[in-house]
Motif scaffolding. Structure first.
Motif, short mmCIF file in Angstrom:
data_model
loop_
_atom_site.label_atom_id
_atom_site.label_comp_id
_atom_site.label_asym_id
_atom_site.label_seq_id
_atom_site.Cartn_x
_atom_site.Cartn_y
_atom_site.Cartn_z
N ALA A 65 0.83 -1.21 0.00
CA ALA A 65 0.00 0.00 0.00
C ALA A 65 0.86 1.26 0.00
O ALA A 65 0.61 2.20 -0.76
N THR A 66 1.87 1.28 0.86
CA THR A 66 2.72 2.46 0.93
C THR A 66 3.58 2.60 -0.33
O THR A 66 3.90 3.72 -0.75
N HIS A 67 3.93 1.47 -0.93
CA HIS A 67 4.68 1.53 -2.19
C HIS A 67 3.85 2.23 -3.26
O HIS A 67 4.35 3.08 -4.00
N GLU A 68 2.57 1.88 -3.33
CA GLU A 68 1.69 2.50 -4.33
C GLU A 68 1.45 3.97 -4.02
O GLU A 68 1.47 4.82 -4.92
N GLU A 69 1.21 4.29 -2.74
CA GLU A 69 0.89 5.66 -2.36
C GLU A 69 2.10 6.59 -2.43
O GLU A 69 1.94 7.81 -2.48
N SER A 70 3.31 6.02 -2.41
CA SER A 70 4.51 6.85 -2.42
C SER A 70 5.18 6.92 -3.78
O SER A 70 6.32 7.35 -3.90
N THR A 71 4.48 6.50 -4.81
CA THR A 71 5.04 6.52 -6.16
C THR A 71 4.90 7.92 -6.74
O THR A 71 3.82 8.52 -6.72
N LEU A 72 5.99 8.46 -7.26
CA LEU A 72 5.97 9.77 -7.90
C LEU A 72 5.30 9.63 -9.26
O LEU A 72 5.83 8.99 -10.16
N SER A 73 4.13 10.23 -9.38
CA SER A 73 3.36 10.13 -10.62
C SER A 73 2.77 11.48 -10.95
O SER A 73 2.78 12.42 -10.14
N VAL A 74 2.23 11.60 -12.14
CA VAL A 74 1.59 12.84 -12.56
C VAL A 74 0.40 13.15 -11.65
O VAL A 74 0.18 14.30 -11.25
N THR A 75 -0.35 12.11 -11.29
CA THR A 75 -1.50 12.31 -10.41
C THR A 75 -1.09 12.81 -9.05
O THR A 75 -1.71 13.73 -8.49
N TYR A 76 -0.03 12.22 -8.49
CA TYR A 76 0.45 12.65 -7.17
C TYR A 76 0.89 14.11 -7.21
O TYR A 76 0.51 14.91 -6.33
N VAL A 77 1.68 14.48 -8.21
CA VAL A 77 2.16 15.86 -8.32
C VAL A 77 0.98 16.81 -8.53
O VAL A 77 0.94 17.92 -7.98
N ALA A 78 -0.01 16.37 -9.31
CA ALA A 78 -1.18 17.22 -9.56
C ALA A 78 -1.94 17.48 -8.27
O ALA A 78 -2.34 18.62 -7.98
N PHE A 79 -2.16 16.44 -7.46
CA PHE A 79 -2.90 16.61 -6.21
C PHE A 79 -2.17 17.52 -5.24
O PHE A 79 -2.77 18.42 -4.64
N ILE A 80 -0.87 17.30 -5.06
CA ILE A 80 -0.14 18.11 -4.08
C ILE A 80 0.00 19.55 -4.57
O ILE A 80 -0.03 20.50 -3.76
N THR A 81 0.08 19.75 -5.90
CA THR A 81 0.16 21.11 -6.44
C THR A 81 -1.18 21.82 -6.29
O THR A 81 -1.23 22.99 -5.87
N LEU A 82 -2.26 21.14 -6.61
CA LEU A 82 -3.58 21.75 -6.46
C LEU A 82 -3.87 22.08 -5.00
O LEU A 82 -4.43 23.14 -4.69
N ALA A 83 -3.48 21.18 -4.10
CA ALA A 83 -3.69 21.43 -2.67
C ALA A 83 -2.91 22.67 -2.23
O ALA A 83 -3.41 23.49 -1.46
N THR A 84 -1.68 22.80 -2.71
CA THR A 84 -0.86 23.95 -2.35
C THR A 84 -1.43 25.24 -2.91
O THR A 84 -1.41 26.29 -2.25
N MET A 85 -1.96 25.19 -4.11
CA MET A 85 -2.56 26.38 -4.71
C MET A 85 -3.84 26.79 -3.97
O MET A 85 -4.10 27.99 -3.76
N ILE A 86 -4.62 25.81 -3.57
CA ILE A 86 -5.81 26.11 -2.77
C ILE A 86 -5.41 26.75 -1.44
O ILE A 86 -6.00 27.74 -1.00
N ALA A 87 -4.38 26.19 -0.82
CA ALA A 87 -3.90 26.74 0.45
C ALA A 87 -3.34 28.15 0.26
O ALA A 87 -3.45 28.99 1.16
N ALA A 88 -2.73 28.42 -0.90
CA ALA A 88 -2.22 29.77 -1.18
C ALA A 88 -3.36 30.78 -1.17
O ALA A 88 -3.23 31.89 -0.63
#
Length: 310
Positions: A107-130
């Motif tokens: 589970a952690t292997h899948e959740e910790s994979t650097l992917s386009v989806t992961y980067v998109a989510f963390i970027t969108l979250a950061t922009m919302i927080a901004a």
């Protein structure tokens, strides 16, 4: 209860069946000779109590079944069977306390994979927080915390440290660092764009912000909350109670701190940038330390329980 579906080479089927039969907490054993085609072999199915599953999976991997055949595990949502109830009673410990290490690693292997989806989510979250830090809007901050996917790589680091899995550790650290770096860089550009069209203003960032000033002002409580969140998040993963992860996500200020650092960096406010980075690092450290300690404690107490039950 968990359901195991195994594909075994014909020459190892008898050994696999004997292993399942002697494992306390197993039931509903089914053997289908020659049913598998790719890879060729027999199909063996059984149900196993969660608290007995980790030992059985380790033994099956010891037979090389993960290389010569297949091991698939599914969670049984409902099982109406007296045999299943008896198997759970006979298995040592409680299912909620058991850690399925193979499942956790996967589970952690899948959740910790650097992917386009992961980067998109963390970027969108950061922009919302901004937007939240500029508007001093706590609701946007909470929403950004819930969207952020950073707990996956953090859990991967904890699991890798306990299981001594360097590849998982490298994958998790890479996802965490690259993800936050990309999110901050894009949010800096987003902040400059919003300023250019008149929606962001430096005065809003540096003015009174009673609802969001905490994201760049780390203190002892920042670390304490991160530690508590790390414990809760790890317990949520190991006990399969994923609903608690939402509460964990909105209790630490990783994404909001990264967002505040990005906006402050865009305006050249070094004071808020430094404070935000300290807040971010303090939260990350607290979660990793607490998560690793929790897994070590679970591993120790579960092994002691198994020794006491023979």
């Amino acid at each position: 209860m968990l359901h195991l579906r195994l594909i075994t080479p014909a020459e190892t089927t008898d050994e696999v069946v004997r292993l399942i039969e002697k494992t306390v907490g197993t039931t509903h054993l089914v053997l289908l000779p020659g049913a598998a085609r790719d890879p060729a072999g027999d199909v063996v199915m059984c149900d196993v109590a969660r608290e007995a599953a980790d030992e059985l999976l380790a033994s099956l991997r010891g037979l090389g079944l993960d290389r010569t055949g297949s091991i698939a595990v599914e969670t049984i949502d409902l099982s109406l069977s007296r045999r299943a109830d008896k198997a759970e009673e006979e298995a040592p410990g409680e299912g909620a306390d058991a850690v399925l290490w193979e499942g956790l690693t996967e589970a952690t292997h899948e959740e910790s994979t650097l992917s386009v989806t992961y980067v998109a989510f963390i970027t969108l979250a950061t922009m919302i927080a901004a937007c939240g830090v500029v508007l001093d809007n706590a609701i946007l901050i909470v929403g950004a915390m819930a969207v952020g996917p950073e707990f996956g790589p953090l859990a991967g680091i904890c699991t890798a440290l306990v299981r001594r899995h360097p590849r998982l550790a490298l994958r998790s650290v890479t996802a965490l660092l690259v993800g936050f770096a990309a999110a901050v860089a894009i949010t800096v550009a987003f902040s400059l764009f919003m300023d250019a069209i008149g929606l962001f203003d430096r005065a809003d960032l540096e003015g009174e912000r009673p609802n969001t000033a905490f994201v760049y002002a780390p203190d002892a409580f920042s670390f304490i909350v991160a530690v508590l969140a790390g414990i809760a998040g790890t317990l949520s993963l190991t006990s399969a109670k994923s609903g608690a992860l939402v509460g964990v996500a909105i209790s630490v200020t990783t994404v909001p701190a990264a967002a505040n650092a990005a906006v402050a960096l865009a305006y050249g406010d070094t004071g808020q940038t430094a404070g935000s980075i300290q807040q971010l690092l303090l939260n990350l450290l607290g979660i990793v330390l607490a998560g690793t300690a929790t897994l070590l404690a679970q591993k120790y107490f579960w092994s002691r329980r198994r020794q006491r039950t023979g």
